[in-house]
Design a protein around this motif. Structure first.
Motif, PDB file in Angstrom:
ATOM      1  N   ALA A 248       0.769  -1.462  -0.086  1.00  0.00           N
ATOM      2  CA  ALA A 248      -0.312   0.267   0.063  1.00  0.00           C
ATOM      3  C   ALA A 248       0.711   1.647   0.304  1.00  0.00           C
ATOM      4  CB  ALA A 248      -1.045  -0.315   0.921  1.00  0.00           C
ATOM      5  N   LEU A 249       2.479   1.622   0.907  1.00  0.00           N
ATOM      6  CA  LEU A 249       2.534   2.420   0.741  1.00  0.00           C
ATOM      7  C   LEU A 249       3.366   2.736  -0.414  1.00  0.00           C
ATOM      8  CD1 LEU A 249       4.793   4.377   1.824  1.00  0.00           C
ATOM      9  CD2 LEU A 249       6.403   2.577   2.566  1.00  0.00           C
ATOM     10  N   THR A 250       4.155   1.503  -0.965  1.00  0.00           N
ATOM     11  CA  THR A 250       5.043   1.763  -2.333  1.00  0.00           C
ATOM     12  C   THR A 250       3.650   2.209  -3.749  1.00  0.00           C
ATOM     13  OG1 THR A 250       4.527  -1.088  -2.370  1.00  0.00           O
ATOM     14  CG2 THR A 250       6.344   0.822  -2.219  1.00  0.00           C
ATOM     15  N   ASP A 251       2.628   1.748  -3.403  1.00  0.00           N
ATOM     16  CA  ASP A 251       0.968   1.402  -5.040  1.00  0.00           C
ATOM     17  C   ASP A 251       1.057   3.185  -4.119  1.00  0.00           C
ATOM     18  OD1 ASP A 251       1.555  -0.809  -5.035  1.00  0.00           O
ATOM     19  OD2 ASP A 251      -1.054  -1.032  -4.587  1.00  0.00           O
ATOM     20  N   ALA A 252       1.686   3.885  -2.829  1.00  0.00           N
ATOM     21  CA  ALA A 252       0.224   5.163  -3.060  1.00  0.00           C
ATOM     22  C   ALA A 252       1.841   6.070  -3.516  1.00  0.00           C
ATOM     23  CB  ALA A 252       0.359   5.475  -1.744  1.00  0.00           C
ATOM     24  N   LEU A 253       3.063   5.569  -3.394  1.00  0.00           N
ATOM     25  CA  LEU A 253       4.649   5.819  -3.731  1.00  0.00           C
ATOM     26  C   LEU A 253       4.530   7.077  -5.201  1.00  0.00           C
ATOM     27  CD1 LEU A 253       7.352   4.966  -1.771  1.00  0.00           C
ATOM     28  CD2 LEU A 253       6.538   7.293  -1.474  1.00  0.00           C
ATOM     29  N   ALA A 254       3.897   5.235  -6.179  1.00  0.00           N
ATOM     30  CA  ALA A 254       4.170   5.236  -7.634  1.00  0.00           C
ATOM     31  C   ALA A 254       2.910   6.393  -7.582  1.00  0.00           C
ATOM     32  CB  ALA A 254       4.181   4.139  -8.302  1.00  0.00           C
ATOM     33  N   THR A 255       2.201   5.923  -8.025  1.00  0.00           N
ATOM     34  CA  THR A 255       0.491   7.301  -7.485  1.00  0.00           C
ATOM     35  C   THR A 255       0.833   8.404  -7.113  1.00  0.00           C
ATOM     36  OG1 THR A 255      -0.473   5.465  -6.986  1.00  0.00           O
ATOM     37  CG2 THR A 255      -1.652   8.083  -7.556  1.00  0.00           C
ATOM     38  N   ALA A 256       1.575   9.190  -6.265  1.00  0.00           N
ATOM     39  CA  ALA A 256       2.747  10.289  -6.336  1.00  0.00           C
ATOM     40  C   ALA A 256       3.320  11.010  -7.389  1.00  0.00           C
ATOM     41  CB  ALA A 256       3.106  10.380  -4.921  1.00  0.00           C
ATOM     42  N   ALA A 257       4.670   9.770  -7.826  1.00  0.00           N
ATOM     43  CA  ALA A 257       5.194   9.840  -8.716  1.00  0.00           C
ATOM     44  C   ALA A 257       4.679  10.239 -10.324  1.00  0.00           C
ATOM     45  CB  ALA A 257       5.971   9.462  -8.601  1.00  0.00           C
ATOM     46  N   ARG A 258       3.736   9.563 -10.436  1.00  0.00           N
ATOM     47  CA  ARG A 258       3.383   9.705 -12.201  1.00  0.00           C
ATOM     48  C   ARG A 258       2.536  10.890 -11.697  1.00  0.00           C
ATOM     49  NH1 ARG A 258       1.608   3.975 -10.875  1.00  0.00           N
ATOM     50  NH2 ARG A 258       2.883   3.020 -12.168  1.00  0.00           N
ATOM     51  N   ASN A 259       0.925  10.718 -10.950  1.00  0.00           N
ATOM     52  CA  ASN A 259       0.704  12.314 -10.839  1.00  0.00           C
ATOM     53  C   ASN A 259       1.626  13.229 -11.259  1.00  0.00           C
ATOM     54  OD1 ASN A 259      -1.551  10.580 -10.802  1.00  0.00           O
ATOM     55  ND2 ASN A 259      -1.726  10.770  -8.373  1.00  0.00           N
ATOM     56  N   ALA A 260       3.187  13.102 -10.592  1.00  0.00           N
ATOM     57  CA  ALA A 260       3.629  14.434 -10.645  1.00  0.00           C
ATOM     58  C   ALA A 260       4.222  14.356 -11.954  1.00  0.00           C
ATOM     59  CB  ALA A 260       4.697  15.181  -9.268  1.00  0.00           C
ATOM     60  N   GLY A 261       3.931  13.950 -13.054  1.00  0.00           N
ATOM     61  CA  GLY A 261       4.948  14.290 -13.879  1.00  0.00           C
ATOM     62  C   GLY A 261       6.039  12.373 -14.092  1.00  0.00           C
ATOM     63  N   ALA A 262       6.589  11.761 -13.074  1.00  0.00           N
ATOM     64  CA  ALA A 262       7.610  10.817 -13.496  1.00  0.00           C
ATOM     65  C   ALA A 262       7.202   9.920 -14.223  1.00  0.00           C
ATOM     66  CB  ALA A 262       7.434  10.790 -12.040  1.00  0.00           C
ATOM     67  N   VAL A 263       8.158   9.986 -15.224  1.00  0.00           N
ATOM     68  CA  VAL A 263       7.894   8.257 -15.065  1.00  0.00           C
ATOM     69  C   VAL A 263       8.454   7.253 -15.294  1.00  0.00           C
ATOM     70  CG1 VAL A 263       7.962   7.386 -18.272  1.00  0.00           C
ATOM     71  CG2 VAL A 263       7.579   9.620 -18.449  1.00  0.00           C
ATOM     72  N   LEU A 264       7.709   5.912 -14.938  1.00  0.00           N
ATOM     73  CA  LEU A 264       7.840   4.827 -14.443  1.00  0.00           C
ATOM     74  C   LEU A 264       7.998   3.935 -14.779  1.00  0.00           C
ATOM     75  CD1 LEU A 264       5.295   5.066 -10.693  1.00  0.00           C
ATOM     76  CD2 LEU A 264       7.458   5.677 -12.002  1.00  0.00           C
ATOM     77  N   ALA A 265       9.554   3.525 -16.011  1.00  0.00           N
ATOM     78  CA  ALA A 265       9.429   2.170 -16.649  1.00  0.00           C
ATOM     79  C   ALA A 265      10.022   1.505 -16.069  1.00  0.00           C
ATOM     80  CB  ALA A 265      10.190   2.992 -17.817  1.00  0.00           C
ATOM     81  N   THR A 266       8.493   0.000 -16.054  1.00  0.00           N
ATOM     82  CA  THR A 266       9.265  -1.281 -15.698  1.00  0.00           C
ATOM     83  C   THR A 266       9.439  -2.519 -16.837  1.00  0.00           C
ATOM     84  OG1 THR A 266       6.917  -1.993 -15.780  1.00  0.00           O
ATOM     85  CG2 THR A 266       7.733  -1.078 -13.732  1.00  0.00           C
ATOM     86  N   GLY A 267      10.817  -3.632 -16.386  1.00  0.00           N
ATOM     87  CA  GLY A 267      11.287  -3.873 -17.447  1.00  0.00           C
ATOM     88  C   GLY A 267      12.231  -3.146 -18.054  1.00  0.00           C
ATOM     89  N   HIS A 268      13.116  -2.617 -17.205  1.00  0.00           N
ATOM     90  CA  HIS A 268      14.270  -1.715 -18.016  1.00  0.00           C
ATOM     91  C   HIS A 268      15.132  -1.794 -16.524  1.00  0.00           C
ATOM     92  CE1 HIS A 268      11.584  -0.054 -20.936  1.00  0.00           C
ATOM     93  NE2 HIS A 268      11.318   1.206 -21.289  1.00  0.00           N
ATOM     94  N   GLU A 269      16.031  -3.173 -16.857  1.00  0.00           N
ATOM     95  CA  GLU A 269      17.941  -3.578 -16.076  1.00  0.00           C
ATOM     96  C   GLU A 269      18.237  -2.147 -16.607  1.00  0.00           C
ATOM     97  OE1 GLU A 269      20.132  -6.544 -15.492  1.00  0.00           O
ATOM     98  OE2 GLU A 269      18.776  -6.831 -16.425  1.00  0.00           O
ATOM     99  N   VAL A 270      19.241  -1.352 -16.103  1.00  0.00           N
ATOM    100  CA  VAL A 270      20.108  -0.349 -15.997  1.00  0.00           C
ATOM    101  C   VAL A 270      21.289  -1.478 -16.328  1.00  0.00           C
ATOM    102  CG1 VAL A 270      21.754   1.160 -15.666  1.00  0.00           C
ATOM    103  CG2 VAL A 270      19.181   1.274 -15.322  1.00  0.00           C
ATOM    104  N   LEU A 271      22.600  -1.287 -17.922  1.00  0.00           N
ATOM    105  CA  LEU A 271      23.052  -1.934 -17.834  1.00  0.00           C
ATOM    106  C   LEU A 271      24.892  -1.328 -17.235  1.00  0.00           C
ATOM    107  CD1 LEU A 271      22.723  -3.495 -21.143  1.00  0.00           C
ATOM    108  CD2 LEU A 271      22.547  -4.659 -18.330  1.00  0.00           C
ATOM    109  N   ARG A 272      24.800   0.245 -16.753  1.00  0.00           N
ATOM    110  CA  ARG A 272      25.841   0.866 -17.199  1.00  0.00           C
ATOM    111  C   ARG A 272      25.192   2.480 -17.183  1.00  0.00           C
ATOM    112  NH1 ARG A 272      27.376  -1.481 -21.755  1.00  0.00           N
ATOM    113  NH2 ARG A 272      26.933   0.080 -23.570  1.00  0.00           N
TER     114      ARG A 272
END
Length: 541
Positions: A248-272
């Motif tokens: 419930a906490l991380t769902d609320a945080l994800a919602t807050a980030a998205r609503n503020a305009g952040a882009v959340l891209a899952t399935g993206h593994e950073v290599l370097r």
């Protein structure tokens, strides 16, 4: 769930496109806190998460096939999350306090008994008197926790401020006895000087050992740092239940980030990550192939080892984890051998198992010598007693309950030769220690999933390393730090040797636990840098 917005649409390094102000590597709760703060401040923000969902270790899942029970799979209680973060980000998130702090069963004079802490001052005093035969131990308990409470009130607010110096924090504590007890002497000294009962000593010491493999008298004081973070949360040291589960906490945080305009891209593994100190290029991999994205700042919500691998730096020495995490779903709470205590009270707080002071010392010595503890120490609590919303209505109606068990003194090295076999052996012996205090075996109370399998899952340090990339399964990413500035820690405790790369995960100074503090502090460091750039001032050291 996968996010439809991809990083290439806005922040790509393709010619003619503009880099993001901040790219955050890892969508755990700290990364989401940072994303929400930065996006609300008007920065362009991209979060790149390797897994198919955000949340990291602070997630809720339905681990048992066909069962409507949403369990906090890894982290499970909240203490260190400042209300400031909840207010600043307008989070739809609540916690509930536990009326019972703890119950610790023991056999004395051939009969089952125990120590119940909570339910009011009078009741707790009487419980101490029944166990120890006098009021002296309770009075020592009160004096000790009055002292830690005063320290909590003075230290906790500093976690979201620039790092104080050691002397500044000492002055803020303004209690030389408390400073010596918590910051200078091994916590075992205070435990042995202030308490005489072995069971009471063990209950006090456990807060120094959650996720930390150390002896009570370790002169390097990792146990003190662990203890400190466990008693300062919220300025009170209370450990609360997240309503709806940790997800419930991380769902609320994800919602807050998205609503503020952040882009959340899952399935993206950073290599370097490549940087010249002013701008960075981040290379990532998806199911479709590799891509790159540019950023002014990179915030890494991963371990210091992972950061070093991404930047090509020398990795720090890892500190292994030492815990067993078990989730269970029961058809009913088990009856206790100590019939004077209602199981609904005993399991509502922290139920200590094999955690007497001498038992903890013996378990540590055995594990340090390379063997599983003969009597594995652990502690259990029942989330659904405080917050039944994690269970479907049908399960609540039928009296089902969850149990979360956290085992101590089982370092990752013990699982290296055969993780599966050692996990099974440890789980069996851990449940046997619990059964010693029950009137019926815990396995008789386990629910079955849709495939007829018992509803129980166990995670070792190596399981956490493989699933969440926690180095050595360490839930803090490395040894916890003191909450004050030391050489090389920087103004906020999140800085790295690269000026525009910050560490915003549990391995930051004042990291560890579900707190959001490193995410907040990394965001503040970025915003200070942006403000300095906008006004032509030098960034603060």
């Amino acid at each position: 769930m996968p996010v439809h917005e991809g990083p290439a649409h806005e922040g790509s390094t393709r010619k003619g496109t503009r880099p993001y102000d901040a790219v955050i590597v890892g969508g755990g709760h700290n990364g989401l806190v940072a994303a929400a703060y930065l996006a609300r401040a008007g920065q362009s923000v991209l979060v790149l998460e390797r897994l198919g969902n955000t949340g990291g270790a602070a997630v809720s899942t339905r681990p048992f096939a066909g069962i409507d029970a949403r369990l906090s799979r890894y982290s499970y209680l909240v203490s260190l999350l400042p209300r400031k973060i909840v207010r600043d980000l307008d989070l739809d998130f609540r916690v509930r306090g536990r009326t019972i702090s703890s119950y610790t069963p023991v056999e004395r004079d051939g009969r089952p008994t125990g120590l119940l802490v909570g339910g009011g001052e009078r009741r707790t005093r009487e419980a101490f008197a029944r166990l120890t035969g006098s009021d002296r131990e309770y009075e020592s308990w009160q004096r000790f926790y009055d002292m830690t409470g005063r320290v909590a009130q003075r230290v906790f607010p500093t976690l979201t401020e620039p790092l104080p110096t050691r002397e500044a924090l000492r002055a803020r504590v303004d209690d030389e006895d408390a400073w010596r007890t918590l910051f200078e002497e091994p916590i075992g000294v205070a435990v042995e000087e202030r308490f005489t009962d072995d069971l009471v000593r063990g209950v006090v010491l456990t807060d120094a050992l959650i996720g930390t493999f150390a002896d009570a008298h370790d002169p390097s004081l990792p146990q003190n740092r662990c203890f400190l973070y466990h008693v300062i949360g919220g300025g009170t040291g209370a450990w609360d239940v997240p309503v709806g589960g940790m997800g419930a906490l991380t769902d609320a945080l994800a919602t807050a980030a998205r609503n503020a305009g952040a882009v959340l891209a899952t399935g993206h593994e950073v290599l370097r990550i490549e940087t010249d100190g002013r701008s960075a290029e981040i290379t990532y991999r998806t199911a479709e192939g590799e891509g790159t994205v540019g950023a002014r700042h990179v915030l890494v919500n991963a371990s210091p080892q992972e950061l070093a691998a991404l930047t090509g730096d020398e990795p720090p020495t890892p500190a292994e984890g030492a815990q067993l995490k078990v989730n269970m779903l029961l058809t009913r709470l088990p009856a206790l051998r100590d019939s004077s205590v209602d199981p609904r009270e005993a399991f509502a707080g922290t139920f200590h198992i094999a955690e007497g002071y001498e038992q903890l010392a013996a378990a540590y010595a055995q594990a340090a010598a390379g063997a599983l503890p003969g009597a594995p120490p652990s502690e259990i609590y029942c989330h659904s007693l405080t917050d039944p919303t994690i269970l479907g209505p049908g399960l609540v109606e039928r009296g089902f309950q969850t149990l979360t068990l956290f085992g101590l003194h089982t370092p990752a090295r013990l699982f290296a030769h055969d993780n599966d076999a050692v996990r099974e052996e440890l789980l069996k012996s851990t449940l046997a220690q619990l059964d010693a205090h029950l009137a019926e075996p815990i396995t008789d109370c386990l629910a079955s999933d849709a495939d007829g399998r018992p509803c129980i899952e166990a995670k070792t340090p190596l399981d956490l390393e493989h699933g969440l990339r926690l180095p050595g399964g360490n839930i803090f990413h490395r040894e916890l730090s003191w909450p004050y500035a030391e050489e090389g820690t920087g103004r906020w405790g999140v800085e790295t040797r690269h000026p525009n790369i910050l560490l915003c995960g549990a391995g930051a100074v004042r990291g560890g636990g579900v707190s959001g503090v490193p995410g907040h502090n990394a965001a503040m460091a970025v915003l200070e840098d942006a403000d300095a750039a906008a006004t032509g001032r030098e960034p603060r050291p």
